[in-house]
Design an enzyme around this catalytic site. Structure first.
Site, PDB file in Angstrom:
ATOM      1  N   GLY A   1       1.950   3.392   7.810  1.00  0.00           N
ATOM      2  CA  GLY A   1       3.020   2.700   8.592  1.00  0.00           C
ATOM      3  C   GLY A   1       2.794   1.260   8.263  1.00  0.00           C
ATOM      4  O   GLY A   1       1.519   0.812   8.098  1.00  0.00           O
TER       5      GLY A   1
ATOM      6  N   ALA B   1       0.861  -1.294   0.118  1.00  0.00           N
ATOM      7  CA  ALA B   1      -0.113  -0.153   0.073  1.00  0.00           C
ATOM      8  C   ALA B   1       1.031   1.089   0.136  1.00  0.00           C
ATOM      9  O   ALA B   1       0.095   2.291  -0.089  1.00  0.00           O
ATOM     10  CB  ALA B   1      -0.994   0.143   1.281  1.00  0.00           C
TER      11      ALA B   1
ATOM     12  N   GLN C   1      -5.857  -0.346   3.067  1.00  0.00           N
ATOM     13  CA  GLN C   1      -5.339   0.599   4.119  1.00  0.00           C
ATOM     14  C   GLN C   1      -5.442   1.840   3.648  1.00  0.00           C
ATOM     15  O   GLN C   1      -4.992   2.203   2.622  1.00  0.00           O
ATOM     16  CB  GLN C   1      -3.737   0.276   4.114  1.00  0.00           C
ATOM     17  CG  GLN C   1      -3.138   1.093   5.292  1.00  0.00           C
ATOM     18  CD  GLN C   1      -1.673   1.129   5.411  1.00  0.00           C
ATOM     19  OE1 GLN C   1      -0.892   0.853   4.064  1.00  0.00           O
ATOM     20  NE2 GLN C   1      -1.131   1.550   6.417  1.00  0.00           N
TER      21      GLN C   1
ATOM     22  N   HIS D   1      16.242   7.352 -32.932  1.00  0.00           N
ATOM     23  CA  HIS D   1      17.130   7.588 -34.100  1.00  0.00           C
ATOM     24  C   HIS D   1      18.256   8.127 -33.116  1.00  0.00           C
ATOM     25  O   HIS D   1      18.299   9.104 -32.572  1.00  0.00           O
ATOM     26  CB  HIS D   1      16.910   8.855 -35.032  1.00  0.00           C
ATOM     27  CG  HIS D   1      15.555   8.946 -35.385  1.00  0.00           C
ATOM     28  ND1 HIS D   1      14.933   8.088 -36.279  1.00  0.00           N
ATOM     29  CD2 HIS D   1      14.408   9.581 -34.907  1.00  0.00           C
ATOM     30  CE1 HIS D   1      13.713   8.437 -36.529  1.00  0.00           C
ATOM     31  NE2 HIS D   1      13.468   9.239 -35.618  1.00  0.00           N
TER      32      HIS D   1
ATOM     33  N   GLY E   1      16.966  -1.683   8.993  1.00  0.00           N
ATOM     34  CA  GLY E   1      16.878  -2.097  10.273  1.00  0.00           C
ATOM     35  C   GLY E   1      18.029  -3.030  10.619  1.00  0.00           C
ATOM     36  O   GLY E   1      18.046  -4.211  10.156  1.00  0.00           O
TER      37      GLY E   1
HETATM   38  P1  TTP Z   1       8.532   1.354   2.810  1.00  0.00           P
HETATM   39  O1  TTP Z   1       9.680   1.125   1.875  1.00  0.00           O
HETATM   40  O2  TTP Z   1       8.942   1.734   4.071  1.00  0.00           O
HETATM   41  O3  TTP Z   1       7.654   2.537   2.277  1.00  0.00           O
HETATM   42  P2  TTP Z   1       7.118   2.926   1.124  1.00  0.00           P
HETATM   43  O4  TTP Z   1       6.863   1.689   0.071  1.00  0.00           O
HETATM   44  O5  TTP Z   1       6.025   3.850   1.027  1.00  0.00           O
HETATM   45  O6  TTP Z   1       8.298   3.545   0.151  1.00  0.00           O
HETATM   46  P3  TTP Z   1       8.873   5.098   0.499  1.00  0.00           P
HETATM   47  O7  TTP Z   1       9.489   4.951   1.945  1.00  0.00           O
HETATM   48  O8  TTP Z   1       9.694   5.319  -0.745  1.00  0.00           O
HETATM   49  O9  TTP Z   1       7.815   6.250   0.453  1.00  0.00           O
HETATM   50  O10 TTP Z   1       7.372   0.413   2.960  1.00  0.00           O
HETATM   51  C1  TTP Z   1       7.808  -0.969   3.083  1.00  0.00           C
HETATM   52  C2  TTP Z   1       6.810  -1.961   2.498  1.00  0.00           C
HETATM   53  O11 TTP Z   1       5.672  -1.568   3.500  1.00  0.00           O
HETATM   54  C3  TTP Z   1       6.434  -1.669   1.016  1.00  0.00           C
HETATM   55  O12 TTP Z   1       6.228  -2.796   0.579  1.00  0.00           O
HETATM   56  C4  TTP Z   1       5.074  -0.718   1.386  1.00  0.00           C
HETATM   57  C5  TTP Z   1       4.314  -1.336   2.339  1.00  0.00           C
HETATM   58  N1  TTP Z   1       3.606  -0.056   3.275  1.00  0.00           N
HETATM   59  C6  TTP Z   1       2.452  -0.269   3.242  1.00  0.00           C
HETATM   60  O13 TTP Z   1       1.762  -1.183   2.777  1.00  0.00           O
HETATM   61  N2  TTP Z   1       1.763   0.635   3.900  1.00  0.00           N
HETATM   62  C7  TTP Z   1       2.407   1.668   4.595  1.00  0.00           C
HETATM   63  O14 TTP Z   1       1.633   2.493   5.161  1.00  0.00           O
HETATM   64  C8  TTP Z   1       3.915   1.820   4.426  1.00  0.00           C
HETATM   65  C9  TTP Z   1       4.585   2.791   5.091  1.00  0.00           C
HETATM   66  C10 TTP Z   1       4.505   0.851   3.676  1.00  0.00           C
END
Ligand code: TTP
Length: 399
Positions: free
Chosen positions: A84, A8, A79, A311, A137
């Protein structure tokens, strides 16, 4: 066993490529990155998936549907706000029926690694190693248990990191219910993991094929890694006088015209026109309905669908969005004179060879020069002979 895929997120680090599509749908080896992950999980034996969707969810739903065409079952957990990873996982709670895997949708893993996760007693975290652990992490592991987890540490205690793949029981939802907003204002899965770690209750499963795809240059690395496994295949028309070396896959309806020289691994989508006399080098992926024309050289690049590079162009180590048009003679530089690492959008790409990130529907006039590390927003337009360097927002114009 079910697999929850977190898909999401907004993918801000991937802009401008995510201006109109979710990060998980960006193509790697001509398939959405999440499709590679889902197919690997299917090949490891998982058939039931829950996709947590939000930003750009329509594109994910349109592509995967109910999963039937991939031999899987897909349910969707919306979501509503991307607040997060803990919140994302919580969104799937009502659809989870027992022990399950949870995976970030923006990474590549082999089916053997996913099988290792399936076999691991829950709760467990997939781990990997990297030469830049401070971006992830960082974990300390002893006797197969995670002892500590520290996010984006300036002084990482190890080079082992949290890969974003987990094996959980539904108990995780009780821990998620107690999570509070973190300092950066998100509900973070790592806070729930901290509780498991404190109980000495989180196993570590080393994964050997993990690749995170956070930035545009990660797409190039993932693309090259996945194309290593490419088999040659020709569903199009390859004219006499074409040289295909190494693995080259040519999609249905594509015509490769005489004099073209392709050094694999390269994948060329459906209904493309290539050549005459094009030079395509590995590891390159070219999306459907694209045109790579006379005397154009392309190397280690992802070109998305419906882009025309027709081209006398040179494109190296770049990510090019869909629907772009390159005027004759427009080139992208990919190496600094001092051979130092290229910065793009203010970030160190850690690549000495990196060209540009070009959003969707960008139009270049003839003979534009695009310098290393340029980041160009969607719909930008550049007059003939423009010298392009640095970052340009959406709809930017040099007239
Ligand atoms: P992140 O890589 O931390 O977040 P993002 O995909 O939004 O990228 P950016 O930091 O460039 O904005 O997310 C890790 C994984 O979790 C990724 O597959 C997306 C997913 N995710 C969600 O599904 N919902 C959320 O609210 C967030 C923050 C992440």
């Amino acid at each position: 066993m079910q697999c929850v895929v977190l898909a999401a997120g907004e993918g801000k680090r991937m802009r401008p490529l995510t201006a109109r599509r979710p990060k998980v749908m960006l193509p790697v080896a001509n398939r959405p990155m999440m499709e590679h992950l889902v197919l690997a999980a299917r090949d490891a034996g998982i058939t039931e998936f829950v996709f947590v969707v939000g930003y750009g969810e329509r594109e994910v739903r349109n592509h995967f549907g109910n999963g039937e065409r991939f031999g899987i079952q897909v349910a969707y957990a919306p979501q509503r706000q991307q607040s997060g990873t803990a919140d994302a996982l919580r969104s799937a709670q009502d659809l989870v029926t027992g022990p399950f895997l949870a995976m970030n949708g923006d990474m590549i893993l082999s089916s053997a690694d996913i099988a290792r996760m399936i076999d691991a007693p829950a709760p467990a975290m997939g781990t990997s190693t990297t030469d830049h652990p401070g971006d992830f992490g960082v974990v300390l592991v002893e006797d197969g248990r995670v002892l500590s987890l520290e996010e984006k540490s300036k002084h990482p205690k190890s080079n082992i990191i949290n890969a974003g793949a987990y094996s959980f029981t539904p108990e995780i939802f009780e821990l998620l219910a107690g999570i509070r907003l973190s300092e950066r204002g998100e509900l973070e899965l790592t806070d729930a993991l901290g509780i498991l770690i404190a109980r000495h209750d989180l196993g570590a499963v080393p994964l050997s094929t993990w690749r995170d795809i956070g930035y545009p240059w990660d797409l190039l690395d993932a693309n090259a890694a996945l194309l290593l496994g490419l088999n040659s295949q020709n569903e199009g028309i390859v004219e006499e006088g074409v040289h295909l070396l190494g693995p080259v896959a040519v999609g249905e309806g594509t015509v490769i015209k005489s004099g073209t020289y392709i050094e694999g691994p390269c994948i060329i989508g459906k209904n493309c026109r290539i050549g005459p006399h094009a030079y395509i080098r590995g590891a390159t992926s070219i999306g459907d309905e694209s045109h790579i024309g006379h005397c154009t050289e392309i190397k280690n690049t992802v070109v998305m669908a419906r882009t025309k590079i027709p081209h006398f162009n040179y494109i190296g180590d770049s990510v090019i969005g869909s629907g772009c048009n390159f005027g004759a003679g427009t080139k992208i530089a990919n190496l600094r004179h001092d051979h130092g690492p290229v910065k793009a959008g203010g970030k160190d790409t850690r690549h000495t060879k990196f060209g540009a990130v070009v959003g969707d529907n960008v139009h270049f006039g003839i003979n534009c020069s695009v310098n290393v590390g340029s980041v160009i927003g969607s719909n930008a337009q550049f007059a003939p002979n423009s010298v392009i360097e640095g970052s340009f927002g959406e709809d930017a114009a040099i007239r």
